[in-house]
Design a protein around this motif. Structure first.
Motif, PDB file in Angstrom:
ATOM      1  N   GLU A   1       3.846   1.510  -1.141  1.00 50.47           N
ATOM      2  CA  GLU A   1       4.651   1.776  -2.335  1.00 50.47           C
ATOM      3  C   GLU A   1       3.762   2.532  -3.629  1.00 50.47           C
ATOM      4  N   GLN A   2       2.454   2.078  -3.453  1.00 49.82           N
ATOM      5  CA  GLN A   2       1.491   2.927  -4.252  1.00 49.82           C
ATOM      6  C   GLN A   2       1.022   4.274  -4.084  1.00 49.82           C
TER       7      GLN A   2
ATOM      8  N   TRP B   1       0.724  -1.282   0.021  1.00 51.35           N
ATOM      9  CA  TRP B   1      -0.027  -0.210  -0.030  1.00 51.35           C
ATOM     10  C   TRP B   1       0.835   1.200  -0.111  1.00 51.35           C
TER      11      TRP B   1
END
Length: 128
Positions: free
Chosen positions: A102-103, A100
């Motif tokens: 990283e997004q 999550w």
């Protein structure tokens, strides 16, 4: 735990409406609640919080003070998440789900995860 606050806690979904089983109003059952974790929170945080729920249930069960609603029976199922919750800011980086995090665009400004890592472990002496 204080920094997680209410927004960092899981929510619950009941298997029945108003404690009634199915469509028969005479069929009273004890509701079981499915734990729904925030999608941004790391799984290890949820596992770290479980003993606090168990201690609360145990202490309420062994208390003579029966005021308030009795603690609920909850069922943890993997991958039951709420994608609508807003992430708590300024937590240690390992409190967030890595995929999550990283997004997220501009996470340094919107989430502001700290560089420290919290050890989500309990001392076993707590449970004696």
């Amino acid at each position: 735990m204080q920094h997680l606050g209410p927004d960092g806690m899981s929510s619950y979904e009941s298997n029945v409406e108003d404690g009634r089983g199915g469509e028969d109003p005479a069929n009273l059952t004890r509701s079981i609640f499915r734990v729904v974790a925030p999608n941004w929170r790391a799984c290890e945080v949820g596992k770290w919080l479980e003993p606090f729920d168990a201690i609360h249930l145990f202490s309420h069960h062994n208390s003579n003070d029966l005021r308030g609603q009795y603690p609920r029976l909850w069922l943890r199922t993997p991958h039951t998440v709420d994608r609508t919750t807003r992430a708590v800011k300024d937590l240690p980086v390992n409190a967030y789900d890595p995929a999550w995090l990283e997004q997220q665009t501009q996470a340094d400004f919107t989430i502001r995860a700290t560089n420290q890592c919290y050890e989500f472990q309990h001392d076993n002496r707590l449970f004696r």
